[in-house]
Motif scaffolding. Structure first.
Motif, PDB file in Angstrom:
ATOM      1  N   ALA A 178       0.824  -1.211   0.000  1.00  0.00           N
ATOM      2  CA  ALA A 178       0.000   0.000   0.000  1.00  0.00           C
ATOM      3  C   ALA A 178       0.859   1.262   0.000  1.00  0.00           C
ATOM      4  O   ALA A 178       0.556   2.233  -0.702  1.00  0.00           O
ATOM      5  CB  ALA A 178      -0.927  -0.004   1.212  1.00  0.00           C
ATOM      6  N   ILE A 179       1.933   1.259   0.776  1.00  0.00           N
ATOM      7  CA  ILE A 179       2.814   2.427   0.846  1.00  0.00           C
ATOM      8  C   ILE A 179       3.451   2.701  -0.513  1.00  0.00           C
ATOM      9  O   ILE A 179       3.549   3.850  -0.961  1.00  0.00           O
ATOM     10  CB  ILE A 179       3.879   2.220   1.942  1.00  0.00           C
ATOM     11  CG1 ILE A 179       3.208   2.271   3.324  1.00  0.00           C
ATOM     12  CG2 ILE A 179       4.980   3.268   1.849  1.00  0.00           C
ATOM     13  CD1 ILE A 179       4.092   1.808   4.466  1.00  0.00           C
ATOM     14  N   SER A 180       3.854   1.646  -1.202  1.00  0.00           N
ATOM     15  CA  SER A 180       4.412   1.816  -2.548  1.00  0.00           C
ATOM     16  C   SER A 180       3.339   2.241  -3.539  1.00  0.00           C
ATOM     17  O   SER A 180       3.608   2.997  -4.481  1.00  0.00           O
ATOM     18  CB  SER A 180       5.060   0.513  -3.015  1.00  0.00           C
ATOM     19  OG  SER A 180       6.158   0.189  -2.201  1.00  0.00           O
ATOM     20  N   GLY A 181       2.114   1.748  -3.330  1.00  0.00           N
ATOM     21  CA  GLY A 181       1.005   2.180  -4.170  1.00  0.00           C
ATOM     22  C   GLY A 181       0.750   3.673  -4.027  1.00  0.00           C
ATOM     23  O   GLY A 181       0.511   4.375  -5.023  1.00  0.00           O
ATOM     24  N   LEU A 182       0.815   4.180  -2.797  1.00  0.00           N
ATOM     25  CA  LEU A 182       0.661   5.620  -2.569  1.00  0.00           C
ATOM     26  C   LEU A 182       1.730   6.412  -3.320  1.00  0.00           C
ATOM     27  O   LEU A 182       1.456   7.476  -3.884  1.00  0.00           O
ATOM     28  CB  LEU A 182       0.752   5.926  -1.069  1.00  0.00           C
ATOM     29  CG  LEU A 182      -0.423   5.496  -0.189  1.00  0.00           C
ATOM     30  CD1 LEU A 182      -0.102   5.772   1.278  1.00  0.00           C
ATOM     31  CD2 LEU A 182      -1.706   6.215  -0.596  1.00  0.00           C
ATOM     32  N   GLU A 183       2.940   5.868  -3.329  1.00  0.00           N
ATOM     33  CA  GLU A 183       4.036   6.531  -4.048  1.00  0.00           C
ATOM     34  C   GLU A 183       3.740   6.602  -5.544  1.00  0.00           C
ATOM     35  O   GLU A 183       3.958   7.636  -6.191  1.00  0.00           O
ATOM     36  CB  GLU A 183       5.341   5.776  -3.805  1.00  0.00           C
ATOM     37  CG  GLU A 183       6.550   6.407  -4.479  1.00  0.00           C
ATOM     38  CD  GLU A 183       7.823   5.615  -4.239  1.00  0.00           C
ATOM     39  OE1 GLU A 183       8.822   5.893  -4.930  1.00  0.00           O
ATOM     40  OE2 GLU A 183       7.821   4.717  -3.377  1.00  0.00           O
ATOM     41  N   ALA A 184       3.227   5.504  -6.105  1.00  0.00           N
ATOM     42  CA  ALA A 184       2.899   5.488  -7.536  1.00  0.00           C
ATOM     43  C   ALA A 184       1.797   6.495  -7.849  1.00  0.00           C
ATOM     44  O   ALA A 184       1.873   7.231  -8.846  1.00  0.00           O
ATOM     45  CB  ALA A 184       2.467   4.080  -7.953  1.00  0.00           C
ATOM     46  N   PHE A 185       0.776   6.549  -7.007  1.00  0.00           N
ATOM     47  CA  PHE A 185      -0.311   7.511  -7.238  1.00  0.00           C
ATOM     48  C   PHE A 185       0.209   8.950  -7.147  1.00  0.00           C
ATOM     49  O   PHE A 185      -0.166   9.807  -7.948  1.00  0.00           O
ATOM     50  CB  PHE A 185      -1.440   7.283  -6.230  1.00  0.00           C
ATOM     51  CG  PHE A 185      -2.185   5.988  -6.429  1.00  0.00           C
ATOM     52  CD1 PHE A 185      -2.563   5.572  -7.695  1.00  0.00           C
ATOM     53  CD2 PHE A 185      -2.507   5.182  -5.344  1.00  0.00           C
ATOM     54  CE1 PHE A 185      -3.251   4.376  -7.887  1.00  0.00           C
ATOM     55  CE2 PHE A 185      -3.190   3.986  -5.518  1.00  0.00           C
ATOM     56  CZ  PHE A 185      -3.561   3.577  -6.794  1.00  0.00           C
ATOM     57  N   ARG A 186       1.074   9.205  -6.188  1.00  0.00           N
ATOM     58  CA  ARG A 186       1.628  10.552  -6.022  1.00  0.00           C
ATOM     59  C   ARG A 186       2.458  10.949  -7.243  1.00  0.00           C
ATOM     60  O   ARG A 186       2.355  12.076  -7.739  1.00  0.00           O
ATOM     61  CB  ARG A 186       2.474  10.611  -4.752  1.00  0.00           C
ATOM     62  CG  ARG A 186       3.021  11.994  -4.429  1.00  0.00           C
ATOM     63  CD  ARG A 186       3.619  12.062  -3.036  1.00  0.00           C
ATOM     64  NE  ARG A 186       4.662  11.068  -2.824  1.00  0.00           N
ATOM     65  CZ  ARG A 186       4.535  10.004  -2.041  1.00  0.00           C
ATOM     66  NH1 ARG A 186       3.400   9.774  -1.404  1.00  0.00           N
ATOM     67  NH2 ARG A 186       5.527   9.145  -1.895  1.00  0.00           N
ATOM     68  N   GLU A 187       3.276  10.028  -7.737  1.00  0.00           N
ATOM     69  CA  GLU A 187       4.114  10.318  -8.904  1.00  0.00           C
ATOM     70  C   GLU A 187       3.283  10.635 -10.142  1.00  0.00           C
ATOM     71  O   GLU A 187       3.719  11.384 -11.019  1.00  0.00           O
ATOM     72  CB  GLU A 187       5.035   9.129  -9.191  1.00  0.00           C
ATOM     73  CG  GLU A 187       6.168   8.975  -8.186  1.00  0.00           C
ATOM     74  CD  GLU A 187       7.043   7.773  -8.502  1.00  0.00           C
ATOM     75  OE1 GLU A 187       6.768   7.081  -9.510  1.00  0.00           O
ATOM     76  OE2 GLU A 187       7.998   7.520  -7.746  1.00  0.00           O
ATOM     77  N   HIS A 188       2.088  10.055 -10.213  1.00  0.00           N
ATOM     78  CA  HIS A 188       1.226  10.266 -11.379  1.00  0.00           C
ATOM     79  C   HIS A 188       0.134  11.302 -11.094  1.00  0.00           C
ATOM     80  O   HIS A 188      -0.853  11.388 -11.824  1.00  0.00           O
ATOM     81  CB  HIS A 188       0.604   8.933 -11.813  1.00  0.00           C
ATOM     82  CG  HIS A 188       1.592   7.990 -12.439  1.00  0.00           C
ATOM     83  ND1 HIS A 188       2.458   7.223 -11.688  1.00  0.00           N
ATOM     84  CD2 HIS A 188       1.872   7.711 -13.748  1.00  0.00           C
ATOM     85  CE1 HIS A 188       3.214   6.492 -12.502  1.00  0.00           C
ATOM     86  NE2 HIS A 188       2.882   6.774 -13.750  1.00  0.00           N
ATOM     87  N   HIS A 189       0.335  12.066 -10.019  1.00  0.00           N
ATOM     88  CA  HIS A 189      -0.546  13.192  -9.681  1.00  0.00           C
ATOM     89  C   HIS A 189      -1.998  12.756  -9.487  1.00  0.00           C
ATOM     90  O   HIS A 189      -2.934  13.462  -9.875  1.00  0.00           O
ATOM     91  CB  HIS A 189      -0.455  14.284 -10.759  1.00  0.00           C
ATOM     92  CG  HIS A 189       0.952  14.698 -11.066  1.00  0.00           C
ATOM     93  ND1 HIS A 189       1.736  15.407 -10.173  1.00  0.00           N
ATOM     94  CD2 HIS A 189       1.738  14.466 -12.160  1.00  0.00           C
ATOM     95  CE1 HIS A 189       2.933  15.610 -10.702  1.00  0.00           C
ATOM     96  NE2 HIS A 189       2.967  15.050 -11.902  1.00  0.00           N
ATOM     97  N   ILE A 190      -2.161  11.579  -8.895  1.00  0.00           N
ATOM     98  CA  ILE A 190      -3.496  11.089  -8.548  1.00  0.00           C
ATOM     99  C   ILE A 190      -3.696  11.308  -7.056  1.00  0.00           C
ATOM    100  O   ILE A 190      -2.932  10.797  -6.232  1.00  0.00           O
ATOM    101  CB  ILE A 190      -3.658   9.603  -8.918  1.00  0.00           C
ATOM    102  CG1 ILE A 190      -3.628   9.462 -10.448  1.00  0.00           C
ATOM    103  CG2 ILE A 190      -4.953   9.034  -8.352  1.00  0.00           C
ATOM    104  CD1 ILE A 190      -3.623   8.043 -10.932  1.00  0.00           C
TER     105      ILE A 190
END
Length: 249
Positions: A178-190
């Protein structure tokens, strides 16, 4: 023990084992039947074992366990007079986590798997399905992705959702994913939770320090580790124990 989940579990075990005057050896299970952990069990170089790694074969444990060599297994069930199962109710945990998202109004919920061979992963998935079924929501197979209980797996699963079709919520079967998922969403401005809600599982210590804050469901890791330690000590003393113990989330 690079995983925060297993590290916290081991701390619980260690606090009991060392209190009773035993030394504790933490063995690596990488390599399966050829691992150090498997060799120690096969050759019985220790007084007893607490097994928390799914890649140690059931066959080895069933053959090794005997009156002079007790074994406690966690997150799987084995039937043997000299093996005790210490379990966490993962099915109920998966149900509660999914129910939480459904109660927030979500009807498109992805599930990010851990390891397919893991009993705890399967049970969390079954809880997820039970909650969807009760709510009359049909599972979409394309939203069940494998994250392998790893940071990289969680990141790649989130990225796949971003590049294809994003649901309104994602249930990751572990906080690391989940923590890595948050990072991916943040990088893609979601934006989380405005564009997608995220729920983790385990309530590891690191989950308290991420941004945006991670909603996660507690696993009684320390309690489970301490219980496993107490049970093994009782078995080594020849005391009577139950065949299974189940802890609620």
């Amino acid at each position: 023990m690079s995983s925060p989940y297993f590290s916290e579990l081991v701390k619980g075990i260690e606090s009991v084992i060392m209190h009773h005057g035993y030394d504790m050896i933490v063995c690596n299970s990488l390599g399966g039947e050829h691992s150090t952990a498997s060799r120690y069990i096969r050759e019985k170089r220790i007084d007893g074992a607490i097994v928390i790694a799914q890649n140690i074969q059931n066959k080895l444990l069933l053959e090794a366990a005997e009156s002079g060599f007790p074994i406690v297994v966690m997150d799987r069930e084995l039937n043997n007079d000299h093996i005790v199962n210490v379990l966490i109710d993962d099915e109920q945990g998966g149900y509660v986590a999914t129910r939480y998202l459904l109660d927030k109004g979500h009807r498109t919920i992805a599930y990010i798997n851990g390891t397919f061979s893991s009993d705890c992963n399967l049970l969390r998935y079954q809880g997820y399905l039970r909650a969807l079924h009760e709510a009359g929501v049909e599972e979409r197979k394309e939203w069940r992705l494998s994250g392998h209980f790893t940071k990289e797996g969680g990141y790649q699963a989130a990225k796949f959702l971003i590049e294809n079709e994003l649901p309104s919520a994602v249930f990751f079967a572990s906080d690391e994913m989940a923590i890595s998922g948050l990072e991916a969403f943040r990088e893609h401005h979601i934006s989380v939770p405005e564009q997608v809600s995220v729920v983790g599982f385990d309530n590891i210590h690191l989950s308290h320090y991420v941004y945006p804050p991670l909603t996660t469901f507690r696993q009684p890791k320390t309690d489970a580790g301490q219980l496993a330690g107490h049970v093994l000590i009782q078995m080594l003393k020849g005391e009577t124990v139950d065949s299974s113990y189940i802890l609620n989330n």
